[in-house]
Structure formats: C-alpha cells, structure tokens
Design a protein around this motif. Structure first.
Motif, PDB file in Angstrom:
ATOM      1  N   ILE A   1      -9.755  29.062 -38.818  1.00  0.00           N
ATOM      2  CA  ILE A   1     -10.074  28.061 -37.793  1.00  0.00           C
ATOM      3  C   ILE A   1     -10.295  28.722 -36.439  1.00  0.00           C
ATOM      4  N   THR A   2     -11.412  28.347 -35.808  1.00  0.00           N
ATOM      5  CA  THR A   2     -11.705  28.798 -34.444  1.00  0.00           C
ATOM      6  C   THR A   2     -11.690  27.572 -33.543  1.00  0.00           C
ATOM      7  N   LEU A   3     -10.897  27.669 -32.484  1.00  0.00           N
ATOM      8  CA  LEU A   3     -10.805  26.563 -31.527  1.00  0.00           C
ATOM      9  C   LEU A   3     -11.569  26.965 -30.266  1.00  0.00           C
ATOM     10  N   ILE A   4     -12.493  26.103 -29.865  1.00  0.00           N
ATOM     11  CA  ILE A   4     -13.245  26.382 -28.630  1.00  0.00           C
ATOM     12  C   ILE A   4     -12.801  25.375 -27.577  1.00  0.00           C
ATOM     13  N   ASP A   5     -12.317  25.869 -26.460  1.00  0.00           N
ATOM     14  CA  ASP A   5     -11.893  24.981 -25.369  1.00  0.00           C
ATOM     15  C   ASP A   5     -12.016  25.763 -24.065  1.00  0.00           C
ATOM     16  N   PRO A   6     -12.541  25.125 -23.008  1.00  0.00           N
ATOM     17  CA  PRO A   6     -12.702  25.861 -21.750  1.00  0.00           C
ATOM     18  C   PRO A   6     -11.370  26.215 -21.078  1.00  0.00           C
ATOM     19  N   GLY A   7     -10.304  25.518 -21.435  1.00  0.00           N
ATOM     20  CA  GLY A   7      -9.004  25.806 -20.824  1.00  0.00           C
ATOM     21  C   GLY A   7      -8.296  26.928 -21.570  1.00  0.00           C
ATOM     22  N   ASP A   8      -7.139  27.353 -21.018  1.00  0.00           N
ATOM     23  CA  ASP A   8      -6.332  28.326 -21.761  1.00  0.00           C
ATOM     24  C   ASP A   8      -5.031  27.692 -22.273  1.00  0.00           C
TER      25      ASP A   8
ATOM     26  N   ALA B   1       7.490  11.901 -28.875  1.00  0.00           N
ATOM     27  CA  ALA B   1       8.261  12.903 -29.635  1.00  0.00           C
ATOM     28  C   ALA B   1       7.556  13.224 -30.954  1.00  0.00           C
ATOM     29  N   GLN B   2       6.939  12.200 -31.545  1.00  0.00           N
ATOM     30  CA  GLN B   2       6.227  12.399 -32.809  1.00  0.00           C
ATOM     31  C   GLN B   2       5.062  13.379 -32.611  1.00  0.00           C
ATOM     32  N   TYR B   3       4.386  13.223 -31.471  1.00  0.00           N
ATOM     33  CA  TYR B   3       3.270  14.133 -31.185  1.00  0.00           C
ATOM     34  C   TYR B   3       3.785  15.556 -30.909  1.00  0.00           C
ATOM     35  N   ASP B   4       4.908  15.657 -30.188  1.00  0.00           N
ATOM     36  CA  ASP B   4       5.492  16.979 -29.928  1.00  0.00           C
ATOM     37  C   ASP B   4       5.817  17.691 -31.245  1.00  0.00           C
ATOM     38  N   LEU B   5       6.345  16.922 -32.204  1.00  0.00           N
ATOM     39  CA  LEU B   5       6.661  17.523 -33.507  1.00  0.00           C
ATOM     40  C   LEU B   5       5.390  18.010 -34.198  1.00  0.00           C
ATOM     41  N   LEU B   6       4.326  17.218 -34.091  1.00  0.00           N
ATOM     42  CA  LEU B   6       3.058  17.617 -34.721  1.00  0.00           C
ATOM     43  C   LEU B   6       2.601  18.971 -34.163  1.00  0.00           C
ATOM     44  N   LEU B   7       2.734  19.124 -32.841  1.00  0.00           N
ATOM     45  CA  LEU B   7       2.330  20.396 -32.212  1.00  0.00           C
ATOM     46  C   LEU B   7       3.190  21.556 -32.701  1.00  0.00           C
ATOM     47  N   ARG B   8       4.375  21.233 -33.203  1.00  0.00           N
ATOM     48  CA  ARG B   8       5.245  22.291 -33.730  1.00  0.00           C
ATOM     49  C   ARG B   8       4.988  22.506 -35.222  1.00  0.00           C
ATOM     50  N   GLY B   9       4.059  21.715 -35.776  1.00  0.00           N
ATOM     51  CA  GLY B   9       3.718  21.887 -37.188  1.00  0.00           C
ATOM     52  C   GLY B   9       4.500  20.958 -38.095  1.00  0.00           C
ATOM     53  N   ILE B  10       5.199  19.964 -37.512  1.00  0.00           N
ATOM     54  CA  ILE B  10       5.967  19.012 -38.336  1.00  0.00           C
ATOM     55  C   ILE B  10       5.280  17.653 -38.247  1.00  0.00           C
TER      56      ILE B  10
ATOM     57  N   ASN C   1       5.804  21.813 -18.116  1.00  0.00           N
ATOM     58  CA  ASN C   1       6.405  21.122 -19.283  1.00  0.00           C
ATOM     59  C   ASN C   1       5.330  20.502 -20.175  1.00  0.00           C
ATOM     60  N   LEU C   2       4.167  20.226 -19.596  1.00  0.00           N
ATOM     61  CA  LEU C   2       3.114  19.509 -20.343  1.00  0.00           C
ATOM     62  C   LEU C   2       2.083  20.455 -20.936  1.00  0.00           C
ATOM     63  N   LEU C   3       2.266  21.736 -20.719  1.00  0.00           N
ATOM     64  CA  LEU C   3       1.242  22.692 -21.141  1.00  0.00           C
ATOM     65  C   LEU C   3       1.727  23.533 -22.315  1.00  0.00           C
ATOM     66  N   VAL C   4       0.873  23.692 -23.307  1.00  0.00           N
ATOM     67  CA  VAL C   4       1.177  24.600 -24.414  1.00  0.00           C
ATOM     68  C   VAL C   4       0.031  25.619 -24.452  1.00  0.00           C
ATOM     69  N   PRO C   5       0.321  26.881 -24.138  1.00  0.00           N
ATOM     70  CA  PRO C   5      -0.773  27.859 -24.126  1.00  0.00           C
ATOM     71  C   PRO C   5      -1.477  27.929 -25.485  1.00  0.00           C
ATOM     72  N   PHE C   6      -2.793  28.052 -25.451  1.00  0.00           N
ATOM     73  CA  PHE C   6      -3.514  28.182 -26.723  1.00  0.00           C
ATOM     74  C   PHE C   6      -3.090  29.463 -27.449  1.00  0.00           C
ATOM     75  N   SER C   7      -2.625  30.469 -26.675  1.00  0.00           N
ATOM     76  CA  SER C   7      -2.171  31.705 -27.330  1.00  0.00           C
ATOM     77  C   SER C   7      -0.946  31.412 -28.216  1.00  0.00           C
ATOM     78  N   THR C   8      -0.075  30.490 -27.760  1.00  0.00           N
ATOM     79  CA  THR C   8       1.094  30.102 -28.572  1.00  0.00           C
ATOM     80  C   THR C   8       0.634  29.396 -29.852  1.00  0.00           C
ATOM     81  N   LEU C   9      -0.379  28.534 -29.683  1.00  0.00           N
ATOM     82  CA  LEU C   9      -0.873  27.788 -30.853  1.00  0.00           C
ATOM     83  C   LEU C   9      -1.602  28.723 -31.820  1.00  0.00           C
ATOM     84  N   GLU C  10      -2.237  29.747 -31.274  1.00  0.00           N
ATOM     85  CA  GLU C  10      -2.908  30.742 -32.144  1.00  0.00           C
ATOM     86  C   GLU C  10      -1.870  31.387 -33.061  1.00  0.00           C
ATOM     87  N   THR C  11      -0.734  31.770 -32.467  1.00  0.00           N
ATOM     88  CA  THR C  11       0.306  32.429 -33.263  1.00  0.00           C
ATOM     89  C   THR C  11       0.938  31.433 -34.236  1.00  0.00           C
TER      90      THR C  11
END
Ligand SMILES: Cc1cc2nc3c(=O)[nH]c(=O)nc-3n(C[C@H](O)[C@H](O)[C@H](O)COP(=O)(O)OP(=O)(O)OC[C@H]3O[C@@H](n4cnc5c(N)ncnc54)[C@H](O)[C@@H]3O)c2cc1C
Length: 385
Positions: free
Chosen positions: A41-48, A371-380, A66-76
């Motif tokens: 998967i390749t994610l294209i987004d102008p932000g970081d 909270a449900q969305y936060d869990l999704l971002l963590r892969g749950i 608190n509201l930002l999740v770096p794309f580098s974290t999501l890459e890993t």
C-alpha cells in the motif's frame, strides 16, 4: 489475519494506492491490512501527519499534537509507504489511471492494481483579510495561540469576535471559544453570524432550540439571516438576506466556517467504484467526503460515513481481486451525530433523529465514537460493519 466473507485471495499480492490520509483513507488502509497483511500500500497525502480533525475545536483545551499521528508512525504500524504529494484528480486522469494502472507522484511512477481516492472535500472560500481565520489556520496552529495573537493585535478593552457559520464546525468552535475566554478571564464579546433562521439547520429542530438557549445563557449574540461579504479593518460586512441591505458590524476578529464545497465531489456506484460519464471504473474506488455513492447508504459529509465508505472500499477491493469477485453494496446509515458545546455540554441524536440527547449522555456517546476511531488507527477494528 482476519477472515473476510466472500474473499478467496488470488495468488498475487495486490498493490493499492490510497490518495488522501484522512478518515476514509485510514479506514481503507486498516481494512486492507486487516484482511490482506501482505498488500502493498502506498499512501499519497500532501501532509506529513494524519489529523483527527473531528477534535480540532478542542485545541482550546489540548495541544494540537494530541490530534496528529505522523504518517511515518502509520508506515511502521501498518507496513505501508507514504509519499508526501498532492494528487490532482480529473475525469480524464481517472480514465487514464484505470487504463494504465500507474500514476506519477513526486516524479515517481507508482504501479497499482487498485486506486482509492479519499481526498476529502474542500472548504468554501470567502474574502479574507488579516483579522480573518479559517479552518485551515487551526490545522497548523492551536486555537489559543491564534486567538491571543489576534486579540493582542486588536488592542481593544473588550474586543468583538465573530464566528461566521452555524453548521457543526462553527458551533463547536463558538462554544469552545466562549469557555476558553471565561477560563482565561478575557473580556471579549462573541457573536454568531449565519445565513439561516436557525442554527445547525441540517439537524432536527431540537438542536436549534437547545443551542439558542445555551447561547443566551452564555451571552453570545446571534445575527441570523445575513450573508457574509468580507471584513475590512475592524468591521464585518454583511447583507441582510430579506431586505438585501448592506451594512457593517464591529468585529476585531472573524472566524469563517462556511462549510464544504459540493462541486468537487466524485460519483461512485453502490460498491464504491468511481463512475465517470456512465462508465464504472472497476479498479478505482472513492470514499469519504469527496464521494457520492449511488446507493441507499448515507452520503452525509461526516466522519462516520467516511469511515464506513473507506472500510467498504477496502473490503470490495479485496473481493474484486479475489476468485469470487462478489462485491458488497454500501448500505450504511448513520446512527447518530453529536455536536460539542464546549468541554461539558453537547447536543446530539441517537438511533432516530427524534431522539435528542444533551449534556453528559451526549458527551459520552461522542467520546465512545472517537475512542472507536482511535482504536482503528491502532489496528484494532471494533466496528460492527
Ligand atoms: C472541527 C470539525 C469537527 C467535526 N466533527 C465531526 C463529528 O463530530 N462527527 C463526524 O462524523 N464528523 C465530523 N466532522 C466532519 C469530518 O471530519 C469529515 O466528514 C471527515 O474528516 C471526512 O473524512 P475524509 O477522509 O473524507 O476527509 P478528510 O478527513 O478531510 O481527509 C482528507 C485527506 O486527504 C488529503 N488530501 C486532500 N487533497 C489531496 C490530494 N489532492 N491528494 C492527496 N491527498 C489529499 C488531506 O491532506 C487529508 O489528509 C468534523 C469536521 C470538522 C472540521
């Protein structure tokens, strides 16, 4: 690896490009990785960084970080690649991409089997000047920093702040600002300027009744039935909608929340595949605020629908790539919507639009959804569908 009904994988690892790392893009990414961990998967987004924008008004209470999740974290976390670029989308390019199965971003050629367009909706624009702020400003600087900078510059004993727009975003910012000014003991007047005869007009009448009462209690002036025309020096220029008379009101800082542009939306069939002209592009899916699906499901511009569309698109891409190629139609209906009215109050509906909830129960629902969305971002993934 979770099992996806009606998905029998083929032999090849599939390659997916996702343009847009907002709610819909994240939902597509996490769904693809859940059922096909080896998908490329390749994610294209102008932000970081991914911005949890539904909390943006809360930067009057919490740091923006608190509201930002770096794309580098999501890459890993999800084993994907982020390219910091903006993808221009036109009907012609969509047809081209469907044919070529590659696109170019930052001079790199990216091959794909499937492309997801999840680039959100643009905000409506209006004339701006030095003492006008828009949603865009709050995406990069926390609310208090912006507010204090402008109020200090105004040099007034009792500055007047105008919030223009009485949709969910305008109202959420309005109440956060009121509470922030009280906490900081800043003597400023607040007024809400809007073009309708009621606030939160897209929601049931009960929302307007509740919010108007709260505004009175908090001494927020309402200026309904006017069109915003601009701001110069310390005056906001308005037009009375009925008489078409132009007039000005003092305003030392004006915040514009004019809603989203509808013109840039893309069409999709019930499975989320882009439709250009009359033709469905089988390898290009769209999701989120940039999409309108031809289906009985909800096309409301909100995070709930964006996440559901993103998840559906993830599932349908896998099914389309598999041996059965049986796709699922989009049938999601929103089961509620809650609007924050500062840190301790909220108004919303739950299950049916007639069932209005306020105060702590409404706040609790909102927190559960977030909270449900936060869990999704963590892969749950705790979403039922
Ligand atoms: C203050 C606020 C509060 C809100 N509260 C709620 C709420 O309580 N509940 C609710 O349901 N909804 C809420 N919403 C609405 C909700 O945030 C949106 O409906 C949701 O974010 C839409 O998701 P999306 O993925 O379509 O777009 P977005 O989340 O906007 O993401 C779009 C992404 O695409 C990227 N992008 C843009 N253009 C390009 C391009 N050309 N190429 C590549 N990438 C691109 C952007 O950088 C961004 O990361 C709120 C909105 C705001 C502003």
């Amino acid at each position: 690896m979770a099992l996806l009904p009606f998905y029998i994988p083929g032999k090849r690892r599939i390659k997916v490009v996702i343009a847009g790392g907002g709610y819909a893009g994240m939902a597509a990414l996490t769904t693809l990785k859940r059922y096909a961990p080896d998908a490329v998967i390749t994610l294209i987004d102008p932000g970081d960084q991914h911005l949890k924008i539904t909390h943006l008004h809360e930067t009057f209470r919490y740091p923006l970080s608190n509201l930002l999740v770096p794309f580098s974290t999501l890459e890993t976390r999800f084993g994907c690649r982020h390219i910091q670029a903006s993808l221009t989308v036109t009907d012609e390019l969509l047809r081209q991409w469907q044919k070529d199965k590659y696109l170019v971003a930052n001079d790199a050629i990216i091959d794909f089997d499937y492309l997801v367009i999840a680039t959100g909706a643009e905000s409506r624009q209006a004339p701006q000047s030095g003492n006008v702020l828009t949603l865009q400003h709050f995406m990069y600087t926390a609310g208090p920093d912006l507010l204090l900078k402008h109020l200090n510059r105004a040099h007034k004993d009792q500055p007047i702040i105008s919030v223009v727009g009485a949709g969910a975003t305008g109202i959420q910012f309005l109440f956060e600002i009121r509470r922030y000014l009280s906490r900081q003991k800043i003597d400023a007047k607040l007024q809400l300027i809007h073009s309708g005869d009621r606030v939160l007009a897209q929601f049931p009448q009960g929302f307007d009744d509740y919010v108007q009462t709260c505004m009175q209690d908090l001494n927020i002036k309402a200026v309904p039935d006017v069109r915003y025309h601009g701001q110069s020096d310390d005056q906001i220029q308005l037009e009375d909608k009925q008489s078409e008379r132009f007039y000005e009101l003092p305003s030392h800082l004006t915040l514009l929340f004019l809603g989203k542009k509808q013109e840039t939306v893309l069409s999709a069939n019930a499975f989320g595949q882009a439709v250009v002209g009359q033709q469905a592009l089988r390898h290009i899916f769209i999701a989120g605020d940039c999409s309108v699906y031809k289906s009985p499901g909800s096309n409301v511009l909100c995070a709930q629908s964006a996440v559901r569309k993103g998840k559906l698109v993830g599932r349908n891409i896998l099914r389309h790539s598999g041996l059965l190629a049986l796709l699922e139609p989009y049938l999601h209906h929103d089961i509620g919507y809650v609007v924050n009215l500062g840190p301790t109050d909220a108004v919303g509906w739950l299950v049916t639009e007639g069932n209005i909830v306020t105060g702590i129960p409404a706040l609790t629902i909102k927190e559960l959804v977030e909270a449900q969305y936060d869990l999704l971002l963590r892969g749950i993934d705790t979403y039922v569908v």
